[in-house]
Design a protein around this motif. Structure first.
Motif: not given
Ligand code: TPP
Ligand code: MG
Length: 1041
Positions: A280, A299, A553
């Protein structure tokens, strides 16, 4: 009944409840050992199918009854007792079933018993309910994936194949039993096999085809449903029931059904979190530093990195030492950084637009370059080599190339089972479904000469392809359906559940290690940004992207989960982030010192020892490619004999071999023998040869016969080429699947692995190479320029106008020639001695059209004996294979002889060159038509014919000699191809350059046309005669300018 009994015996024993323990042990034993003996139900014979209730799903239940009856006839209901007795006593089909006597009246006759059957509702209900449970289990196994929670966005844009199956209880509230109840009430009896709420607490015996019970062999229905939901309807959707091997199905069921499988140690969770942090934060770092650069970030699918690392760890644990990977753009830099472990500064410096290229060649964009790295795997402490193949933008084109390279590495290290070398292929969802080469590559996966013993496919299924929705991009339910053709299991997994991802990756690696077959991991994810970082996705997917903007996320979600569980503290998590950010910052600082980009540092296939320390060829000379008389004789002898005992060959082949022996006696070679001499000698000298393509073993034109077939023993073959010398290199000759794109890509990959092998791909007819155009255009032609990687692959492309119609005539020489990197307008400035070799070194590929077997022999040998590697395109003949004049003497193949780039006219014209009125330059087979015509016309003194055997690089120096030799001759280029095809456009400017544009170049050949050849034989002959007339009409060009 015998069949039924034997099948039953193979299945688990079922007895009264007191033997539950032994049942479960037996079931486990069956899974561990005896499963190979399982037969699919379709092995029942007609006699069994005559009992309607023995068919389909009820047969399992009946078998269990039968087994129980064998142990103790009283343990089953009387009705079954009668049935089994009758069947065992040999009752004919359909007659074994008799309605049972009533429970209390043993003395009643059969008629009465039949009358009573209707009053046994409990027994029937029991049977039906067991069958229903069995069907329920099966429904989850087959269709559970349809209702699994696979989509992190919860909108199922890509993976909803329609309404949820009605025979699975829930699609929502998976673990809320009230949800089941509602559904149960809603469903009709047919829809749910007659089970209702009152059955939820009943205990059912589990069929042998499920492992949800763990050590239990019976469970209440409520628990059965709950466990099935856990196994099949959470973050993992397993698609496997199409696999036609019961052992493999059982293996998968065990992996996903056993209670408690998804448990990870603290250590594993922390490692997973650290990997998620890297994945990430790498993208975030690039985004911060270069917000306006394209990088095709990961992503939305950050769990790809731990997924790959899990596969690598597990495979390393299983003994794999080398992994070859191919992948598209998405997340590639991240994979390079965090999986292959390319130095971060080397990656970051690529974003510097002022970086100068140190290597020759055009280079490539940063998300196409390859990489090779050997390192210690931290989890296993073993060495592992990882290579990511360089690839073009053309999605999926690299797939067969990766397979070929993997096969080669397995071959060179004697890894016949694929235990040490394996491949991983990554795919985008749209490309995986859309590109036909994926299918072609799958079809290579189980062929003896092409298998790499299992590839792990990982699909980054972000539910979009650029701007296109899956619903308009494919007709299959999933993007992965193509894998079903090879019975590969498909593990769909919600990529927002990193632990589930890790679990399926572990299973995938184990599957590959156990069965050596392909497997697919479908990471269902999303794409947080547009197609690249500059794109606006809201134009086309507004609702999806509204959802994505709200989406937390995956790293954050996972970190919160672990913090809540107490597996890590918030501080530890933040420290992990800070640690990696610091690594990135430091690498970024270092990257600023890089001023020069060395593409050679991005090589995916180094050839240790082949070049000198500077990466240059060790010499710049081409040795003679000739052989001694003795060697020619010896190889000729092998080519014309059967080197094993008691082997009966076909009578026609005996004649061919006798013909070869006669040629050897006369010291001549035809085309096939010339090829034999080249292959045989290289093998003897230790060079591995691999010839692949459709029907290459015999040869499309029945001229080669490299594999002999015993006429009396099925599948017994003999390959004489492997009997040349005791220490020779092995010869591989293999008929391929009917694919060009896939197979040529494969062979290109094979050739990449080592410079010490002659790897040839032969098209059935040259015409068909264009279905592999992408491999030619993207890899073979520009490969060295883009990726500083040489490749010595040989393409054999049968070519020639022989009246065989538009699709069996042309290998399209014009296209290959157009793609040569040579300047047609500049005469090369090389010294005479080095002219040929320097030209070869500078070119992007070599193109030849040999007119003699000896020249073909030499060019094949030169391919290996020259000190560098270039692709070689050979336009090979068809009619010349048997043409009486297309033979070469051994004299042309002896030591000191070599490949002739140009074959000058050695006939009467040499005596009085001044008197020669015309020199006709040509290439290939038309030479024989020209010489025949010249002879017929008695023009042997006035017209010279020179053959350009090597078209590219163009033999300017030798053409110059020929044009100078005949100062009074006009220059004609003659070809049998149409004017807008063939060689004319390529040769003309080069001939003009050679003569300093002082003399015109005339054309004799077919006129321009859309199709390569006529389909009409008569028209073909008329055209031929017409251009021969032009070639020998000395006034044909008079007055033209
Ligand atoms: C053979 C080929 N056709 C078209 C393209 C242009 N193109 C680049 S990326 C892309 C979409 C790919 O979608 P997908 O495979 O789902 O990968 P994603 O970008 O979503 O990761 C297309 C059509 C290409 N690169 N290669
Ligand atoms: Mg996609």
């Amino acid at each position: 009944m015998h069949r039924l009994r034997t099948t039953v015996v193979r299945l688990r024993p079922i007895t009264a409840p007191q033997t539950a323990k032994s049942q479960s042990q037996a079931r486990l034993a069956a899974v561990r050992g005896a499963l190979r003996t399982f037969q699919p139900m379709r092995s029942y014979t007609a006699s069994v199918s005559a009992e309607p209730f023995l068919n389909g799903t009820s047969s399992n239940y009946v078998e269990e009854m039968y087994y129980a009856w064998l142990e103790n006839p009283r343990s089953v209901h009387k009705s079954w007792d009668i049935f089994f007795r009758n069947a065992n006593a040999g009752a004919p089909p359909g007659a074994a079933y008799q309605s049972p006597p009533p429970l209390g009246g043993a003395a009643l006759g059969l008629a009465n018993a039949q009358a009573m059957v209707g009053v046994q509702p409990n027994v029937e209900k029991l049977v039906e309910d067991h069958l229903a449970v069995q069907s329920l289990v099966r429904a989850y196994q087959i269709r559970g994936h349809h209702v699994a929670q696979l989509d992190p966005l919860g909108i199922m844009a890509a993976i909803d194949p329609g309404p949820p199956p009605s025979d699975i209880i829930t699609s929502n509230d998976k673990l809320d039993l009230s949800g089941y109840k509602e559904r149960l009430y809603d469903l009709t009896a047919e829809e749910f096999y007659g089970l209702d709420e009152s059955d939820l607490d009943k205990v059912f015996r589990l069929p042998t085809t499920t492992f949800i019970g763990g050590s239990e062999s019976t469970l209440p229905l409520r628990e059965i449903i709950q466990r099935l939901e856990m196994a099949y309807c959470q973050s993992i959707g397993v698609e496997f029931m199409f696999i036609n091997d019961l052992e493999q199905c059982q293996w998968i069921r065990q992996k996903f059904e056993r209670p408690g499988i998804m448990q990870f140690t603290l250590e594993e969770k922390r490692t997973l979190l650290a990997r998620m942090v890297r994945s990430t934060r790498f993208e975030e770092f690039l985004q911060r530093k270069w917000s306006s650069e394209k990088r095709f970030g990961l992503e939305g699918c950050e769990s790809l990195i731990p997924a790959l690392k899990t596969i690598i760890d597990k495979s390393s644990m299983n003994g794999v030492e080398s992994i070859i990977m191919g992948m598209p753009h998405r997340g590639r830099l991240n994979v390079l950084a965090n999986v292959i472990r390319k130095e971060l500064d080397q990656i970051f410096c690529q974003f510097d637009s002022k970086l100068e290229a140190a290597d020759e060649g055009s280079g490539d964009v940063k998300y196409h370059l390859g990489m090779w790295h050997r390192r210690i795997n931290r989890v296993t402490d073993r060495n592992i080599t990882l290579s990511l193949m360089a690839n073009p933008s053309h999605l999926e084109a690299v797939d067969p190339v990766v397979q070929g390279k993997t096969k080669a590495e397995q071959f060179y290290c004697g890894d016949t089972e694929g235990n040490r070398v394996m491949s991983i292929l990554l795919h985008g969802d749209a490309a995986f479904a859309g590109q036909g080469v994926v299918y072609e590559t799958f079809h290579l996966s189980d062929l003896p000469s092409y298998t790499t013993h299992g590839t792990i496919h990982v699909v980054v299924n972000n539910q979009i392809g650029f701007t296109t929705d899956p619903r308009v991009a494919r007709s299959s339910s999933y993007p992965t359906d193509v894998a079903k053709v090879v019975n590969a299991p498909i593990f769909h997994v919600n990529a927002d559940d990193p632990e589930a991802v890790m679990y399926v990756c572990n299973v995938a690696a184990e599957w590959r290690a156990t069965f050596h077959k392909d497997v697919v991991v479908d990471l269902v994810c999303y794409r947080r940004n547009g197609h690249n970082e500059m794109d606006e996705p809201m134009f086309t997917q507004p609702l999806m992207y509204k959802q994505i903007k709200k989406q937390k996320g995956v790293l954050q979600k996972y970190a919160e989960k672990l913090i809540a569980e107490g597996a890590v503290t918030r501080q530890e998590y933040e420290e992990e982030i800070a640690k990696y950010d610091k690594i990135c910052e430091e690498a970024h600082a270092r990257s600023k010192d890089e001023k020069i980009l060395h593409i050679k540092h991005w090589l995916d296939s180094p050839w240790p020892g082949f070049f000198n320390m500077d990466g240059q060829p060790k010499s710049m000379t081409s040795p003679s490619t000739g052989l001694t008389e003795e060697e020619l004789g010896h190889i000729g002898h092998i080519a014309s004999s059967v080197p094993v005992e008691d082997f009966t060959i076909h009578g026609g082949l005996s004649r061919i071999l006798k013909g070869r022996a006669a040629m050897v006696g006369q010291r001549v070679c035809d085309w096939a023998l010339g090829e034999y001499m080249a292959f045989g000698s290289l093998l003897k000298e230790g060079t591995h040869i691999r010839l692949s393509g459709q029907d290459v073993e015999r040869g499309t034109f029945s001229h080669r016969h490299h594999v002999l077939h015993d006429q009396n023993v099925d599948k017994r073959i003999c390959i004489p080429m492997n009997h040349i010398a005791p220490n020779q290199a092995p010869y591989t000759v293999c008929n391929s699947s009917l694919s060009e794109y896939g197979v040529l890509g494969f062979e290109l990959g094979f050739a990449m692995a080592s410079p010490n092998a002659l790897v040839l791909w032969e098209a059935q007819f040259g015409d068909f190479h264009n279905t592999a155009q992408c491999i030619i255009d993207q890899f073979i032609c520009p490969g060295q320029a883009k990726w500083v990687r040489q490749n010595g692959i040989v393409l054999l492309l049968p070519h020639g106008m022989e009246g065989m119609g538009p699709e069996h005539s042309s290998a399209r020489p014009e296209r290959f020639l157009q793609m040569c990197n040579e300047d047609p307008d500049a005469y090369p400035k090389f010294s005479a001695e080095e002219f040929a070799v320097r030209q070869l070194y500078d070119c992007n590929w070599i193109i030849v059209n040999c007119s003699t077997p000896a020249n073909y022999f030499h060019v094949l040998r030169r391919q290996i004996l020259q000190p560098f590697r270039k692709p070689l395109i050979v336009f090979t003949p068809k009619s010349l294979l048997r043409h009486p004049d297309a033979k070469s003497s051994f004299d042309d193949m002896l030591p000191g002889t070599h490949f002739q780039r140009l074959i000058p006219d050695s006939g009467p014209v040499c005596e009085k060159p001044d008197g020669v009125k015309r020199i006709v330059f040509c290439t290939g087979k038309v030479y024989y038509e020209l010489t025949r015509e010249r002879k017929n016309r008695g023009m042997d003194n006035t017209v010279a014919i020179a053959r350009i055997e090597q078209l590219s690089p163009f033999p300017f120096d030798q053409v110059k000699v020929e044009t100078g030799r005949y100062p009074n001759a006009d220059l004609v280029w003659c070809q049998e191809e149409h004017k807008n095809q063939g060689y004319y456009d390529y040769v003309k400017p080069r001939l003009r350059t050679t003569v300093d544009r002082t003399r015109p170049v005339w054309y004799a050949g077919r006129g321009p046309a859309a199709a390569p050849a006529t389909g009409n034989k008569a028209a073909h002959l008329v055209e031929l005669q017409r251009f021969l007339d032009t070639a020998f009409n000395l006034d044909a060009f008079t007055g033209q300018s």
